[in-house]
Design an enzyme around this catalytic site. Structure first.
Site, PDB file in Angstrom:
ATOM      1  N   LYS A 193       0.840  -1.197   0.000  1.00 42.95           N
ATOM      2  CA  LYS A 193       0.000   0.000   0.000  1.00 42.95           C
ATOM      3  C   LYS A 193       0.883   1.258   0.000  1.00 42.95           C
ATOM      4  O   LYS A 193       2.108   1.163   0.218  1.00 42.95           O
ATOM      5  CB  LYS A 193      -0.924  -0.059   1.216  1.00 42.95           C
ATOM      6  CG  LYS A 193      -1.959  -1.204   1.146  1.00 42.95           C
ATOM      7  CD  LYS A 193      -2.809  -1.259   2.411  1.00 42.95           C
ATOM      8  CE  LYS A 193      -3.923  -2.284   2.310  1.00 42.95           C
ATOM      9  NZ  LYS A 193      -4.744  -2.330   3.555  1.00 42.95           N
ATOM     10  N   TYR A 220     -12.371  -2.475  -3.048  1.00 39.86           N
ATOM     11  CA  TYR A 220     -12.931  -2.531  -1.699  1.00 39.86           C
ATOM     12  C   TYR A 220     -14.459  -2.419  -1.692  1.00 39.86           C
ATOM     13  O   TYR A 220     -15.044  -2.041  -0.674  1.00 39.86           O
ATOM     14  CB  TYR A 220     -12.304  -1.442  -0.824  1.00 39.86           C
ATOM     15  CG  TYR A 220     -10.890  -1.777  -0.367  1.00 39.86           C
ATOM     16  CD1 TYR A 220     -10.633  -2.913   0.396  1.00 39.86           C
ATOM     17  CD2 TYR A 220      -9.816  -0.949  -0.694  1.00 39.86           C
ATOM     18  CE1 TYR A 220      -9.343  -3.226   0.817  1.00 39.86           C
ATOM     19  CE2 TYR A 220      -8.520  -1.262  -0.273  1.00 39.86           C
ATOM     20  CZ  TYR A 220      -8.301  -2.398   0.487  1.00 39.86           C
ATOM     21  OH  TYR A 220      -7.021  -2.699   0.906  1.00 39.86           O
ATOM     22  N   ASN A 272      -1.773  -0.004   7.318  1.00 42.01           N
ATOM     23  CA  ASN A 272      -1.301  -1.364   7.626  1.00 42.01           C
ATOM     24  C   ASN A 272      -0.463  -1.999   6.513  1.00 42.01           C
ATOM     25  O   ASN A 272      -0.339  -3.204   6.415  1.00 42.01           O
ATOM     26  CB  ASN A 272      -2.446  -2.254   8.094  1.00 42.01           C
ATOM     27  CG  ASN A 272      -3.510  -2.468   7.036  1.00 42.01           C
ATOM     28  OD1 ASN A 272      -3.402  -1.943   5.930  1.00 42.01           O
ATOM     29  ND2 ASN A 272      -4.522  -3.247   7.363  1.00 42.01           N
ATOM     30  N   HIS A 278      -1.692  -5.440   1.532  1.00 34.74           N
ATOM     31  CA  HIS A 278      -2.966  -6.143   1.315  1.00 34.74           C
ATOM     32  C   HIS A 278      -2.687  -7.567   0.872  1.00 34.74           C
ATOM     33  O   HIS A 278      -1.710  -7.830   0.168  1.00 34.74           O
ATOM     34  CB  HIS A 278      -3.775  -5.441   0.216  1.00 34.74           C
ATOM     35  CG  HIS A 278      -4.912  -6.288  -0.310  1.00 34.74           C
ATOM     36  ND1 HIS A 278      -6.118  -6.365   0.351  1.00 34.74           N
ATOM     37  CD2 HIS A 278      -4.993  -7.127  -1.378  1.00 34.74           C
ATOM     38  CE1 HIS A 278      -6.914  -7.217  -0.317  1.00 34.74           C
ATOM     39  NE2 HIS A 278      -6.256  -7.695  -1.369  1.00 34.74           N
ATOM     40  N   GLU A 305      -9.130 -10.351  -7.837  1.00 31.67           N
ATOM     41  CA  GLU A 305      -8.323  -9.140  -7.633  1.00 31.67           C
ATOM     42  C   GLU A 305      -7.157  -9.071  -8.635  1.00 31.67           C
ATOM     43  O   GLU A 305      -6.820  -7.988  -9.121  1.00 31.67           O
ATOM     44  CB  GLU A 305      -7.811  -9.105  -6.185  1.00 31.67           C
ATOM     45  CG  GLU A 305      -8.966  -8.880  -5.196  1.00 31.67           C
ATOM     46  CD  GLU A 305      -8.559  -9.054  -3.731  1.00 31.67           C
ATOM     47  OE1 GLU A 305      -7.385  -9.368  -3.459  1.00 31.67           O
ATOM     48  OE2 GLU A 305      -9.438  -8.880  -2.865  1.00 31.67           O
TER      49      GLU A 305
HETATM   50  N1  UDP Z   1      -9.471  -0.798   7.598  1.00 31.48           N
HETATM   51  C1  UDP Z   1      -9.517   0.401   8.277  1.00 31.48           C
HETATM   52  N2  UDP Z   1     -10.198   0.457   9.478  1.00 31.48           N
HETATM   53  C2  UDP Z   1     -10.797  -0.622  10.019  1.00 31.48           C
HETATM   54  C3  UDP Z   1     -10.763  -1.847   9.310  1.00 31.48           C
HETATM   55  C4  UDP Z   1     -10.084  -1.898   8.102  1.00 31.48           C
HETATM   56  O1  UDP Z   1      -8.974   1.397   7.828  1.00 31.48           O
HETATM   57  O2  UDP Z   1     -11.393  -0.517  11.103  1.00 31.48           O
HETATM   58  C5  UDP Z   1      -8.763  -0.875   6.315  1.00 31.48           C
HETATM   59  C6  UDP Z   1      -7.393  -1.546   6.432  1.00 31.48           C
HETATM   60  O3  UDP Z   1      -6.503  -0.874   5.543  1.00 31.48           O
HETATM   61  C7  UDP Z   1      -7.691  -2.944   5.934  1.00 31.48           C
HETATM   62  C8  UDP Z   1      -8.734  -2.658   4.838  1.00 31.48           C
HETATM   63  O4  UDP Z   1      -9.516  -1.626   5.396  1.00 31.48           O
HETATM   64  O5  UDP Z   1      -6.539  -3.596   5.450  1.00 31.48           O
HETATM   65  C9  UDP Z   1      -9.611  -3.817   4.456  1.00 31.48           C
HETATM   66  O6  UDP Z   1     -10.221  -4.329   5.593  1.00 31.48           O
HETATM   67  P1  UDP Z   1     -10.378  -5.894   5.808  1.00 31.48           P
HETATM   68  O7  UDP Z   1     -11.285  -6.098   6.974  1.00 31.48           O
HETATM   69  O8  UDP Z   1     -10.738  -6.535   4.508  1.00 31.48           O
HETATM   70  O9  UDP Z   1      -8.908  -6.315   6.302  1.00 31.48           O
HETATM   71  P2  UDP Z   1      -7.699  -7.086   5.601  1.00 31.48           P
HETATM   72  O10 UDP Z   1      -8.286  -8.217   4.783  1.00 31.48           O
HETATM   73  O11 UDP Z   1      -6.952  -6.093   4.756  1.00 31.48           O
HETATM   74  O12 UDP Z   1      -6.856  -7.576   6.751  1.00 31.48           O
END
Ligand code: UDP
Length: 160
Positions: free
Chosen positions: A20, A60, A123, A126, A137
């Protein structure tokens, strides 16, 4: 036919992994690619990319109703990303383990998020959450001719 091209590209599992914008800006691209390479997964796609907003929204799309959706899309388009397509049996779940849980504060040390992050909104990386989404994807982020079918010569040293 180029000799290094794979003759029989079996429909093996693939995951879409992405560094990211924060990971790119923080100089973690090499570190992150290295972790998947040395684990033994095969790179089949790799590029740097400035994400159009429409693509971030589509990627997303399942999170559209979440309160953080707007900020998430802004984050993903805030700078270049590095798009990675990985292949190998079990690559989706394994990549998720190497990446760590969503919130870096809860992610285990030794995982990418556990080692390199402190906030869920930054974080670093991805990874697809299912084999179906891996293919979906990769289809979203890569053109077909950007996926390289090739034979990795270390395979006999990784697989019995
Ligand atoms: N995210 C965020 N706040 C939250 C939860 C998720 O900003 O409370 C963002 C974070 O960058 C995350 C992305 O949304 O990686 C997608 O969320 P998901 O639950 O799919 O998590 P991932 O699969 O990336 O672990």
């Amino acid at each position: 036919v180029v000799p290094s091209l794979r003759v029989n590209a079996a429909a093996t599992e693939r995951s879409y992994v992405m560094v990211k914008p924060d990971g790119v800006q923080r100089g973690l691209v090499g570190e992150i690619i290295t972790r998947f390479e040395r684990k033994g997964f095969q790179l089949v796609g790799l590029k740097m990319f400035q994400t159009p907003k429409s693509l971030a929204e589509e990627h997303y799309g399942e999170l559209k109703e979440k309160p953080f959706y707007g900020k998430l899309v802004d984050y993903i388009v805030s700078g270049p990303v590095v798009c990675i397509a990985l292949e190998g049996p079990g690559v989706v779940a394994s990549a998720r383990k190497l990446i760590g849980v969503t919130n870096p504060l809860n992610a285990e040390p030794g995982t990418i998020r556990g080692d390199f992050g402190i906030e869920v909104g930054r974080n670093v990386v991805h990874g697809s959450d299912s084999p179906e989404n891996g293919l979906r994807e990769i289809g979203l982020w890569f053109d077909q001719d950007e996926i390289v079918e090739w034979e990795q010569h270390m395979t006999p040293w990784l697989k019995e």
